[in-house]
Design a protein around this motif. Structure first.
Motif, PDB file in Angstrom:
ATOM      1  N   VAL A 196      47.406  65.216  21.174  1.00  0.00           N
ATOM      2  CA  VAL A 196      47.453  66.180  22.275  1.00  0.00           C
ATOM      3  C   VAL A 196      46.717  67.461  21.892  1.00  0.00           C
ATOM      4  O   VAL A 196      46.012  68.058  22.716  1.00  0.00           O
ATOM      5  N   ALA A 197      46.851  67.890  20.641  1.00  0.00           N
ATOM      6  CA  ALA A 197      46.171  69.109  20.186  1.00  0.00           C
ATOM      7  C   ALA A 197      44.660  68.984  20.336  1.00  0.00           C
ATOM      8  O   ALA A 197      43.961  69.971  20.598  1.00  0.00           O
ATOM      9  N   LEU A 198      44.138  67.770  20.201  1.00  0.00           N
ATOM     10  CA  LEU A 198      42.697  67.558  20.323  1.00  0.00           C
ATOM     11  C   LEU A 198      42.242  67.585  21.779  1.00  0.00           C
ATOM     12  O   LEU A 198      41.042  67.718  22.045  1.00  0.00           O
ATOM     13  N   THR A 199      43.167  67.464  22.716  1.00  0.00           N
ATOM     14  CA  THR A 199      42.790  67.569  24.131  1.00  0.00           C
ATOM     15  C   THR A 199      42.528  69.017  24.531  1.00  0.00           C
ATOM     16  O   THR A 199      41.968  69.272  25.599  1.00  0.00           O
ATOM     17  N   GLU A 200      42.915  69.967  23.688  1.00  0.00           N
ATOM     18  CA  GLU A 200      42.713  71.382  23.985  1.00  0.00           C
ATOM     19  C   GLU A 200      41.287  71.803  23.632  1.00  0.00           C
ATOM     20  O   GLU A 200      40.567  71.130  22.898  1.00  0.00           O
ATOM     21  N   ASP A 201      40.886  72.952  24.157  1.00  0.00           N
ATOM     22  CA  ASP A 201      39.544  73.466  23.906  1.00  0.00           C
ATOM     23  C   ASP A 201      39.436  74.012  22.488  1.00  0.00           C
ATOM     24  O   ASP A 201      40.440  74.373  21.855  1.00  0.00           O
ATOM     25  N   ASP A 202      38.227  74.058  21.970  1.00  0.00           N
ATOM     26  CA  ASP A 202      37.941  74.685  20.674  1.00  0.00           C
ATOM     27  C   ASP A 202      37.478  76.108  20.954  1.00  0.00           C
ATOM     28  O   ASP A 202      36.320  76.340  21.289  1.00  0.00           O
ATOM     29  N   GLU A 203      38.396  77.058  20.808  1.00  0.00           N
ATOM     30  CA  GLU A 203      38.097  78.448  21.157  1.00  0.00           C
ATOM     31  C   GLU A 203      37.711  79.290  19.963  1.00  0.00           C
ATOM     32  O   GLU A 203      37.386  80.468  20.111  1.00  0.00           O
ATOM     33  N   ASP A 204      37.744  78.696  18.756  1.00  0.00           N
ATOM     34  CA  ASP A 204      37.348  79.440  17.561  1.00  0.00           C
ATOM     35  C   ASP A 204      35.829  79.463  17.428  1.00  0.00           C
ATOM     36  O   ASP A 204      35.116  78.682  18.059  1.00  0.00           O
ATOM     37  N   GLU A 205      35.348  80.350  16.599  1.00  0.00           N
ATOM     38  CA  GLU A 205      33.904  80.492  16.417  1.00  0.00           C
ATOM     39  C   GLU A 205      33.324  79.245  15.761  1.00  0.00           C
ATOM     40  O   GLU A 205      33.822  78.780  14.722  1.00  0.00           O
ATOM     41  N   PRO A 206      32.273  78.673  16.343  1.00  0.00           N
ATOM     42  CA  PRO A 206      31.649  77.496  15.713  1.00  0.00           C
ATOM     43  C   PRO A 206      30.915  77.885  14.440  1.00  0.00           C
ATOM     44  O   PRO A 206      30.094  78.804  14.437  1.00  0.00           O
ATOM     45  N   THR A 207      31.223  77.182  13.378  1.00  0.00           N
ATOM     46  CA  THR A 207      30.589  77.474  12.091  1.00  0.00           C
ATOM     47  C   THR A 207      29.960  76.236  11.464  1.00  0.00           C
ATOM     48  O   THR A 207      29.251  76.343  10.466  1.00  0.00           O
ATOM     49  N   LEU A 208      30.213  75.059  12.062  1.00  0.00           N
ATOM     50  CA  LEU A 208      29.738  73.806  11.481  1.00  0.00           C
ATOM     51  C   LEU A 208      29.109  72.928  12.548  1.00  0.00           C
ATOM     52  O   LEU A 208      29.395  73.078  13.737  1.00  0.00           O
ATOM     53  N   SER A 209      28.258  72.023  12.101  1.00  0.00           N
ATOM     54  CA  SER A 209      27.712  71.010  12.996  1.00  0.00           C
ATOM     55  C   SER A 209      28.579  69.771  12.863  1.00  0.00           C
ATOM     56  O   SER A 209      28.878  69.317  11.755  1.00  0.00           O
ATOM     57  N   ALA A 210      29.004  69.211  13.994  1.00  0.00           N
ATOM     58  CA  ALA A 210      29.971  68.107  13.961  1.00  0.00           C
ATOM     59  C   ALA A 210      29.381  66.810  13.419  1.00  0.00           C
ATOM     60  O   ALA A 210      30.042  66.086  12.670  1.00  0.00           O
ATOM     61  N   LEU A 211      28.158  66.484  13.796  1.00  0.00           N
ATOM     62  CA  LEU A 211      27.614  65.165  13.502  1.00  0.00           C
ATOM     63  C   LEU A 211      26.385  65.157  12.609  1.00  0.00           C
ATOM     64  O   LEU A 211      25.856  64.098  12.290  1.00  0.00           O
ATOM     65  N   SER A 212      25.883  66.322  12.222  1.00  0.00           N
ATOM     66  CA  SER A 212      24.711  66.355  11.342  1.00  0.00           C
ATOM     67  C   SER A 212      24.776  67.586  10.449  1.00  0.00           C
ATOM     68  O   SER A 212      25.364  68.605  10.819  1.00  0.00           O
ATOM     69  N   GLU A 213      24.186  67.476   9.283  1.00  0.00           N
ATOM     70  CA  GLU A 213      24.236  68.578   8.329  1.00  0.00           C
ATOM     71  C   GLU A 213      23.306  69.721   8.714  1.00  0.00           C
ATOM     72  O   GLU A 213      23.560  70.883   8.391  1.00  0.00           O
ATOM     73  N   ASP A 214      22.210  69.406   9.390  1.00  0.00           N
ATOM     74  CA  ASP A 214      21.219  70.428   9.695  1.00  0.00           C
ATOM     75  C   ASP A 214      21.239  70.873  11.159  1.00  0.00           C
ATOM     76  O   ASP A 214      20.354  71.594  11.606  1.00  0.00           O
ATOM     77  N   GLY A 215      22.263  70.429  11.924  1.00  0.00           N
ATOM     78  CA  GLY A 215      22.348  70.812  13.326  1.00  0.00           C
ATOM     79  C   GLY A 215      22.892  72.217  13.498  1.00  0.00           C
ATOM     80  O   GLY A 215      23.447  72.805  12.572  1.00  0.00           O
ATOM     81  N   PRO A 216      22.750  72.789  14.683  1.00  0.00           N
ATOM     82  CA  PRO A 216      23.274  74.125  14.946  1.00  0.00           C
ATOM     83  C   PRO A 216      24.801  74.104  14.940  1.00  0.00           C
ATOM     84  O   PRO A 216      25.417  73.080  15.263  1.00  0.00           O
ATOM     85  N   PRO A 217      25.446  75.201  14.573  1.00  0.00           N
ATOM     86  CA  PRO A 217      26.911  75.252  14.582  1.00  0.00           C
ATOM     87  C   PRO A 217      27.448  74.950  15.985  1.00  0.00           C
ATOM     88  O   PRO A 217      26.997  75.526  16.963  1.00  0.00           O
ATOM     89  N   SER A 218      28.398  74.020  16.062  1.00  0.00           N
ATOM     90  CA  SER A 218      28.933  73.629  17.366  1.00  0.00           C
ATOM     91  C   SER A 218      30.445  73.488  17.367  1.00  0.00           C
ATOM     92  O   SER A 218      31.055  73.410  18.432  1.00  0.00           O
ATOM     93  N   VAL A 219      31.055  73.422  16.199  1.00  0.00           N
ATOM     94  CA  VAL A 219      32.511  73.285  16.113  1.00  0.00           C
ATOM     95  C   VAL A 219      33.052  74.242  15.056  1.00  0.00           C
ATOM     96  O   VAL A 219      32.341  74.651  14.139  1.00  0.00           O
ATOM     97  N   SER A 220      34.313  74.558  15.210  1.00  0.00           N
ATOM     98  CA  SER A 220      34.978  75.391  14.216  1.00  0.00           C
ATOM     99  C   SER A 220      35.563  74.510  13.122  1.00  0.00           C
ATOM    100  O   SER A 220      35.785  73.310  13.319  1.00  0.00           O
ATOM    101  N   ALA A 221      35.826  75.118  11.974  1.00  0.00           N
ATOM    102  CA  ALA A 221      36.460  74.368  10.891  1.00  0.00           C
ATOM    103  C   ALA A 221      37.840  73.887  11.322  1.00  0.00           C
ATOM    104  O   ALA A 221      38.260  72.776  10.972  1.00  0.00           O
TER     105      ALA A 221
END
Length: 279
Positions: A196-221
């Protein structure tokens, strides 16, 4: 149309892995279904829905869950006014067969992964949901391309997957009631809370790329941690219901009449002279 049931292989069984072309084919079929039923979900939602079905206490047959997921009629080809019902019907037998073959292939792959004991989620045998990093994809676009998209709300990483999982839970609540054992019930409830927690929005600052090492930051830790907790939760739920098994219905027997009571069969004779004599 007859609907083949996915197999549920043992942990040691070899299954054919899904290829990128297989997921593309599923997306194409869902896109086509969406032209006739605009509430047809994306594959990521279907992926979460499937994971919940695999973890579910009762094996739910395709004839029961496909209408819930895809808005299909019972036979998938019901007619209304002499024309095919627009509520999400497959275009033809071939499209239906192709979808179910790919569905079964992915089902077997996921079930096999969840049957294998693992210690780390980066184990190559671990369950890895097919999820999209929509925000990362948009962040990779040029400024002009992003401007064309406007201010559309974009789902957080793995949010759609979690929504699909919980959609299945909500449609069969009786199959997701907590076990009687208090310790197991706590694990069960904590696992569902993690998803259920994963159904919520990610409101923290994105600092990491979810699926690639060199992608732009899109998700928070914090989001990636929540994602990991949700995946472990799937393993917990799978193990709980595999160990407990399907619910066994209680058989209630009618009380046996006394020897001199009227026989319950309605003959008018005493029990000892009727059915009791045969007992």
């Amino acid at each position: 149309m007859t609907t083949p049931s996915p197999l549920i292989p043992e942990a040691e069984a070899e299954v054919e892995a899904m290829r990128s072309e297989d997921f593309d084919a599923l997306d194409d079929i869902l896109d086509d279904l969406r032209t006739r039923y605009d509430e047809t979900p994306q594959w990521e939602f279907c992926e979460g829905f499937m994971a919940a079905l695999i973890c579910c206490r009762r094996p739910i047959p395709p004839a029961e869950y496909l209408p819930v997921l895809l808005g299909l009629d019972d036979d998938d080809t019901a007619e209304a006014g002499g024309e095919q019902n627009p509520a999400g019907s497959f275009a033809d037998e071939a499209q239906h067969g192709r979808f179910m073959a790919l569905w079964a292939k992915r089902w077997n792959e996921v079930a096999t992964a969840l049957n294998i004991p693992i210690e780390r989620l980066d184990d190559e045998r671990a369950y890895a949901p097919e999820v999209m990093d929509v925000r990362g994809g948009v962040a990779s676009l040029s400024e002009a391309e992003r401007a064309e998209l406007g201010d559309a709300d974009l789902p957080a990483f793995a949010q759609v997957w979690a929504l699909g999982f919980m959609f299945a839970v909500e449609n069969w609540p009786e199959e997701w009631e907590a076990p009687r054992d208090k310790k197991i019930a706590r694990i069960h409830d904590e696992a569902l809370d993690a998803i259920v927690a994963l159904t919520e929005d990610d409101e923290d600052e994105p600092t990491l790329s979810a699926l690639s090492e060199d992608g732009p930051p899109s998700v928070s830790a914090a989001r990636l941690n929540t994602y990991g907790e949700a995946l472990w939760a799937v393993y917990d739920l799978r193990e709980i219901w595999r160990d407990i098994g399907p619910r066994v219905e209680t058989v209630h027997r009618a009380p046996t009449p006394g020897r001199n009571d009227p026989c319950s069969c309605g003959s008018g004779k005493k029990y000892k002279k009727c059915c009791g004599a045969l007992a």
